[in-house]
Design an enzyme around this catalytic site. Structure first.
Site, PDB file in Angstrom:
ATOM      1  N   LEU A 199     -17.749  -3.740   0.849  1.00 25.79           N
ATOM      2  CA  LEU A 199     -18.456  -2.854   1.095  1.00 25.79           C
ATOM      3  C   LEU A 199     -18.715  -3.381  -0.694  1.00 25.79           C
ATOM      4  O   LEU A 199     -19.424  -2.736  -1.834  1.00 25.79           O
ATOM      5  CB  LEU A 199     -18.852  -1.384   0.993  1.00 25.79           C
TER       6      LEU A 199
ATOM      7  N   SER B  20     -12.031   4.070   3.946  1.00 26.61           N
ATOM      8  CA  SER B  20     -12.792   5.711   3.270  1.00 26.61           C
ATOM      9  C   SER B  20     -11.531   6.065   3.689  1.00 26.61           C
ATOM     10  O   SER B  20     -11.209   6.530   4.819  1.00 26.61           O
ATOM     11  CB  SER B  20     -13.542   5.759   3.686  1.00 26.61           C
TER      12      SER B  20
ATOM     13  N   TYR C 291       0.365  -1.074   0.142  1.00 22.98           N
ATOM     14  CA  TYR C 291       0.332   0.079  -0.411  1.00 22.98           C
ATOM     15  C   TYR C 291       0.916   0.831  -0.078  1.00 22.98           C
ATOM     16  O   TYR C 291       0.148   2.531  -0.247  1.00 22.98           O
ATOM     17  CB  TYR C 291      -1.258   0.302   1.559  1.00 22.98           C
TER      18      TYR C 291
HETATM   19  P1  A2P Z   1     -15.190   7.523   0.026  1.00 21.99           P
HETATM   20  O1  A2P Z   1     -13.513   6.565   0.642  1.00 21.99           O
HETATM   21  O2  A2P Z   1     -14.924   8.285  -0.985  1.00 21.99           O
HETATM   22  O3  A2P Z   1     -15.343   7.129   1.560  1.00 21.99           O
HETATM   23  P2  A2P Z   1     -14.220  -1.063   0.310  1.00 21.99           P
HETATM   24  O4  A2P Z   1     -14.123  -0.895   1.532  1.00 21.99           O
HETATM   25  O5  A2P Z   1     -15.389  -2.168   0.310  1.00 21.99           O
HETATM   26  O6  A2P Z   1     -13.386  -1.638  -0.351  1.00 21.99           O
HETATM   27  O7  A2P Z   1     -15.346   0.002  -0.095  1.00 21.99           O
HETATM   28  C1  A2P Z   1     -14.159   1.472  -0.187  1.00 21.99           C
HETATM   29  C2  A2P Z   1     -14.903   2.206  -1.561  1.00 21.99           C
HETATM   30  O8  A2P Z   1     -16.529   2.599  -0.554  1.00 21.99           O
HETATM   31  C3  A2P Z   1     -13.998   2.961  -1.175  1.00 21.99           C
HETATM   32  O9  A2P Z   1     -14.541   3.691  -2.642  1.00 21.99           O
HETATM   33  C4  A2P Z   1     -14.910   3.924  -0.351  1.00 21.99           C
HETATM   34  O10 A2P Z   1     -15.358   5.377  -0.565  1.00 21.99           O
HETATM   35  C5  A2P Z   1     -16.352   4.145  -0.260  1.00 21.99           C
HETATM   36  N1  A2P Z   1     -16.918   3.626   0.715  1.00 21.99           N
HETATM   37  C6  A2P Z   1     -16.818   4.062   2.297  1.00 21.99           C
HETATM   38  N2  A2P Z   1     -17.949   3.471   3.629  1.00 21.99           N
HETATM   39  C7  A2P Z   1     -18.594   4.582   2.522  1.00 21.99           C
HETATM   40  C8  A2P Z   1     -19.591   5.137   2.907  1.00 21.99           C
HETATM   41  N3  A2P Z   1     -20.084   4.962   4.694  1.00 21.99           N
HETATM   42  N4  A2P Z   1     -20.941   5.327   2.089  1.00 21.99           N
HETATM   43  C9  A2P Z   1     -20.425   5.572   1.269  1.00 21.99           C
HETATM   44  N5  A2P Z   1     -19.222   4.620   0.158  1.00 21.99           N
HETATM   45  C10 A2P Z   1     -18.584   4.097   1.586  1.00 21.99           C
END
Ligand code: A2P
Length: 275
Positions: free
Chosen positions: A191, A232, A53
């Protein structure tokens, strides 16, 4: 118990928080430090990074600033560093970047069966654990055939297998297999890298229980006994993803989410990925 205090006891007795902050793509490192401090202030007690990372230094700065004692930190060995000598060097570099004496959890990031050095690499992680430099050791993206080799050729079962799990890729068979082996299943991209957030069923459930789509998916995975590492870069969403105490799913909601499984992988396939 509040979600940020929930832990599971791994097969080596180490306590692992059920929810953690994932920092893949949280860059540059000054931003990593700020976001990790946001997450720790919000109540996260697990931070999940990896050599690949490129932000271990940023994580280490934040954790040392916040207070090392109450934070669980995971890092991972990157693909070019399989094999004993390279693994030892890579671990030293990780510890140097983090600035810690002891790491909580170190994972083999991908098995790379084509290179076929994961058994030797695993034995090296066992050495590191025995030396006291890391408390717990595990793998990531391993399939049963890879775990069979570790079981047949070494004397140590991984504590964790961190794999892609979310409602679109539920990995039921692999999770059952891990449970039989006593290996904890932890979800990366819980997510679905954001793909779940616009799903109509998730949206309907979210409206019914008065939560956000992300909160519904995370609560459902925790209810299933899976560890989650939501990611996020947004401070408000970092907090939102930990505010799950009031989110309650009925059996009917849980069944609806179970019905979303469709084998949709957002990341690479473990049998072929070499980074
Ligand atoms: P962002 O960084 O703009 O919040 P995962 O954990 O499954 O890999 O998902 C990560 C993605 O989900 C990122 O694009 C993140 O964008 C978005 N994300 C994370 N938490 C939320 C939330 N509570 N609501 C909307 N999008 C989210």
């Amino acid at each position: 118990m509040p979600v940020n205090d929930l832990t599971t006891t791994l097969n080596d007795g180490v306590e692992l928080p059920m929810i953690g902050y994932g920092v893949w793509q949280i860059l540059p490192e000054t931003v990593t430090t700020t976001r990790v401090l946001d997450a720790l202030s919000a109540g996260y007690r697990l931070v999940d990074t990896a050599a690949a990372y490129g932000n271990e230094r940023g994580v280490g700065d934040a954790v040392r600033d916040f207070g090392r004692d109450n934070v669980f930190v995971t890092s991972k060995l990157w693909n070019p560093h399989h094999g004993r000598d390279a693994t030892l060097r890579a671990f030293d570099a990780t510890m140097d970047a983090l600035g810690f004496d002891v790491l909580d959890l170190y994972l083999v990031h991908w098995p790379m069966p084509g290179v076929d050095l994961y058994v030797e690499t695993w034995r090296t992680l066992v050495e590191l654990r025995n030396s006291g430099r890391v408390r717990s050791i595990g793998v990531s993206n391993f399939h049963p055939e890879h775990l069979d080799r570790l079981a047949a050729e070494t004397d140590t079962v991984p504590s964790v297998n961190q794999i892609e799990i979310h409602p679109f890729l539920q990995q039921r068979e692999l999770r059952d297999d891990l449970q039989h082996r006593g290996i904890f299943a932890q979800a990366w991209s819980p997510l679905g890298a954001g793909a779940l957030l616009s799903d109509p069923e998730v949206g309907r459930t979210a409206a019914e229980v008065g939560a956000s789509p992300a909160q519904v998916v995370l609560r459902w995975l925790l209810d299933e006994g899976v560890g989650v590492l939501p990611r996020s870069g947004n401070p408000a969403r970092i907090v939102e993803n930990l505010r799950l105490d009031e989110v309650r799913l009925d059996p009917v909601h849980a069944v609806a989410l179970r019905g979303l499984d469709r084998g949709l992988r957002t990341g690479p396939h473990p049998d072929t990925f070499t980074g």
